[in-house]
Design an enzyme around this catalytic site. Structure first.
Site, PDB file in Angstrom:
ATOM      1  CG  ASP A  87      24.975   3.922  48.419  1.00 13.15           C
ATOM      2  OD1 ASP A  87      24.247   2.979  48.107  1.00 13.15           O
ATOM      3  OD2 ASP A  87      25.430   4.762  47.610  1.00 13.15           O
ATOM      4  CE  LYS A 140      44.965   0.831  33.068  1.00 15.07           C
ATOM      5  NZ  LYS A 140      44.621  -0.583  33.213  1.00 15.07           N
ATOM      6  CG  HIS A 170      50.795  -0.583  37.618  1.00 13.15           C
ATOM      7  ND1 HIS A 170      49.749  -0.767  36.757  1.00 13.15           N
ATOM      8  CD2 HIS A 170      51.614  -1.639  37.403  1.00 13.15           C
ATOM      9  CE1 HIS A 170      49.931  -1.872  36.062  1.00 13.15           C
ATOM     10  NE2 HIS A 170      51.069  -2.439  36.429  1.00 13.15           N
ATOM     11  CE  LYS A 174      55.062  -2.503  35.671  1.00 10.05           C
ATOM     12  NZ  LYS A 174      55.131  -3.943  35.655  1.00 10.05           N
ATOM     13  CD  GLU A 208      49.236  -8.754  30.389  1.00 10.08           C
ATOM     14  OE1 GLU A 208      49.498  -8.133  31.427  1.00 10.08           O
ATOM     15  OE2 GLU A 208      48.118  -8.750  29.854  1.00 10.08           O
ATOM     16  CG  ASP A 227      43.553  -3.371  30.273  1.00 10.54           C
ATOM     17  OD1 ASP A 227      43.350  -2.752  31.337  1.00 10.54           O
ATOM     18  OD2 ASP A 227      44.014  -4.533  30.235  1.00 10.54           O
ATOM     19  CG  HIS A 232      50.092   0.378  31.602  1.00 10.46           C
ATOM     20  ND1 HIS A 232      49.828   1.213  32.647  1.00 10.46           N
ATOM     21  CD2 HIS A 232      49.379  -0.761  31.838  1.00 10.46           C
ATOM     22  CE1 HIS A 232      48.981   0.616  33.478  1.00 10.46           C
ATOM     23  NE2 HIS A 232      48.685  -0.582  33.010  1.00 10.46           N
ATOM     24  CE  LYS A 318      44.846  -8.769  29.377  1.00 11.18           C
ATOM     25  NZ  LYS A 318      45.616  -8.452  30.576  1.00 11.18           N
TER      26      LYS A 318
HETATM   27  C1  BG6 Z   1      46.768  -3.462  34.110  1.00  8.51           C
HETATM   28  C2  BG6 Z   1      45.823  -4.046  33.099  1.00  8.51           C
HETATM   29  O1  BG6 Z   1      46.674  -2.065  34.129  1.00  8.51           O
HETATM   30  O2  BG6 Z   1      48.105  -3.827  33.780  1.00  8.51           O
HETATM   31  C3  BG6 Z   1      45.984  -5.551  32.993  1.00  8.51           C
HETATM   32  O3  BG6 Z   1      44.481  -3.729  33.463  1.00  8.51           O
HETATM   33  C4  BG6 Z   1      47.441  -5.920  32.762  1.00  8.51           C
HETATM   34  O4  BG6 Z   1      45.162  -6.093  31.968  1.00  8.51           O
HETATM   35  C5  BG6 Z   1      48.334  -5.236  33.790  1.00  8.51           C
HETATM   36  O5  BG6 Z   1      47.568  -7.334  32.874  1.00  8.51           O
HETATM   37  C6  BG6 Z   1      49.793  -5.467  33.515  1.00  8.51           C
HETATM   38  O6  BG6 Z   1      50.584  -4.940  34.539  1.00  8.51           O
HETATM   39  P1  BG6 Z   1      51.999  -5.564  34.886  1.00  8.51           P
HETATM   40  O7  BG6 Z   1      52.582  -4.650  35.902  1.00  8.51           O
HETATM   41  O8  BG6 Z   1      51.744  -6.949  35.413  1.00  8.51           O
HETATM   42  O9  BG6 Z   1      52.780  -5.600  33.601  1.00  8.51           O
END
Ligand code: BG6
Length: 473
Positions: A87, A140, A170, A174, A208, A227, A232, A318
């Site tokens: 835990d 994040k 992330h 890239k 997306e 999000d 990003h 989305k």
């Molecule tokens: C994430 C989000 O940080 O990034 C997701 O939580 C999103 O909702 C994703 O789909 C997109 O990342 P990538 O690298 O696939 O463009």
């Protein structure tokens, strides 16, 4: 204090049986092992009550899921794995970690856990001595608004020096995002036009074609702005718009990014159109009357000498028609129609396609063969590549282990980015519903007042040999 440049000698990850570990971390660890960058104990911690054998099986499963397994690297990974079931609020979990760490002097702790658990784990690490000379990687979302981000920074600073904290985004790992920075500052021809005198507007679309993929519970707490916009997309905007760093080190880059974030005008409700795809409320974990946005379009202003008056349009959603992330920088049209008044002057654009494949290109006007002085647009392609060679997680975890903070977010930057979106989080106005597979609610079109409206990225991957995809012009 551990010097910033010394490498970590143990990799610890919390949330080791979770989704992120399965999808991203094990494959990144396999790649790092293969490159000889992970000759150290790898310690997974989770609350699942598994045995080490179950944990190893999960690692193998994850590698199979990610692609062809490198048997040698997989076997090495399994040999180096340790597993602690416990835990996060229990002192004995950290006491066991301390004993597994043994002689490790510079462990790297990766918090791949829900943000609500960050304070508990950070305090556990500090109280047990596991934070001493260690580094920490924080996933994040970093907080859920400005106030909680500040509180989280305070918690982290209670146990770690800022130089030992690596806030991961992330997108910064890239290849295409790094190339944005490289392309801008390694070419002389761009700088003279990269400002309010020549740029009409900038558009960034992250589309997306899928929904929340079973993450309804998570998404209800987030929404599109938290999000992907606060992190990003504002990070991408910063790299696109910042001034050149004055030194080669991470601190110089961070300083310029921070200046840019501070120049971003906090958003107002009238700068934002929020939408929700039809059927979102039927998703598991989503409230019947949810007002959470799955689409957001924004008009951002950057109040700096370079960008005053240039709108930056940012859009994400989305269930849109394609999955692609693209930036379009639209230059002003030539001042006069010299050649033919039938054909109004048209602008040039720079296009940075970040995914699914990487494209850097510019559009130019050339004369069509024939007697008339009529033109056509052609695309000058500087880079077209199918995809990233290295996964962002492999790149970023490797950097964090070496203590290189260049591609991570500083405390001040993360707060400055929250300050931009803070006024438009959880707006009370109802979100506008939109059809799945459409480009979002109708109101989004009205946000773009200049040029030809939104530039919709083409479906990918683009065929390298094919004609240029349609642009806004
Ligand atoms: C994430 C989000 O940080 O990034 C997701 O939580 C999103 O909702 C994703 O789909 C997109 O990342 P990538 O690298 O696939 O463009």
């Amino acid at each position: 204090m551990t010097p910033a440049t010394s490498s970590s000698d143990a990799f610890v990850f919390f949330g080791a049986t979770g989704d992120l570990a399965y999808k991203k971390i094990f494959p990144a660890l396999q790649a790092l092992l293969r490159n000889g960058e992970l000759d150290m104990p790898i310690i997974g911690i989770a609350r699942s009550g598994w045995t080490l054998e179950q944990f190893r099986a999960r690692a193998r499963d994850s590698l199979e899921h990610a692609g062809p397994v490198d048997e040698e690297a997989c076997a090495r990974l399994c040999r180096q794995l340790h597993y602690i079931s416990g835990d996060y609020a229990d002192d004995t979990t950290y006491a066991r970690l301390r004993s597994v760490l043994r002689d490790a002097r510079r462990p790297l702790h990766y918090l791949a856990i829900p943000p609500s658990l960050f304070p508990t784990v950070v305090q556990g690490l500090a109280a047990s001595g596991c934070a001493r000379d260690a580094r920490v990687v924080v996933e994040k979302p970093f907080g859920r608004d400005l106030a909680s981000a500040r509180a989280l920074n305070r918690v982290l600073h209670g146990a770690f020096d800022e130089s030992a904290i690596f806030r991961i985004d992330h997108y910064l790992g890239k290849e295409a995002v790094q190339n944005l920075l490289y392309f801008r500052f390694a070419n002389t021809f761009l700088e003279p036009v990269w400002n309010r005198d020549y740029v009409q507007s900038v558009q960034i679309t992250m589309a997306e074609d899928f929904g929340v993929q079973g993450r309804g519970g998570f998404y209800e707490e987030a929404g599109a702005i938290r999000d992907v916009v606060q992190n990003h997309l504002l990070q991408v905007t910063a790299l696109l718009a910042m001034d050149a760093p004055v030194g080669h080190d991470a601190a110089s880059l961070q300083a310029e990014k921070l200046r840019l974030f501070r120049g971003m005008r906090p958003l107002r409700a009238q700068d934002v159109v929020r939408g929700q795809f039809e059927g979102y409320r039927d998703e598991h974990g989503v409230a019947d009357d949810s007002n959470v946005e799955t689409f957001a379009a924004l008009r951002l202003h950057i109040d700096t000498w370079r960008w005053a008056g240039v709108p930056f349009y940012i859009r994400t959603g989305k269930c849109l028609p394609v999955t692609a992330t693209e930036i379009l920088v639209d230059l002003k049209v030539p001042p006069l129609a010299i050649f033919d008044t039938i054909e109004p002057p048209q602008s040039n654009t720079f296009r940075f396609r970040l995914s699914p494949e990487v494209v850097i290109s510019a559009s130019a006007r050339v004369k069509r063969p024939g007697t008339a002085m009529l033109g056509q647009s052609v695309e000058l392609v500087a880079r077209r590549e199918s995809a990233d060679q290295q996964s962002p997680y492999e790149r970023l975890l490797g950097d964090a282990m070496r203590g290189d903070a260049t591609l991570f977010t500083s405390d001040a930057s993360v707060e400055a980015a929250w300050a931009v979106v803070d006024p438009v989080l959880d707006l009370p106005e109802p979100v506008a519903s939109y059809r799945r597979g459409s480009w979002g609610p109708e109101g989004a079109a009205a946000l773009v007042s200049d040029g030809e409206g939104w530039h919709d990225p083409a479906p990918g991957p683009e065929d390298a040999g094919a004609a240029p995809p349609p642009s806004a012009h």
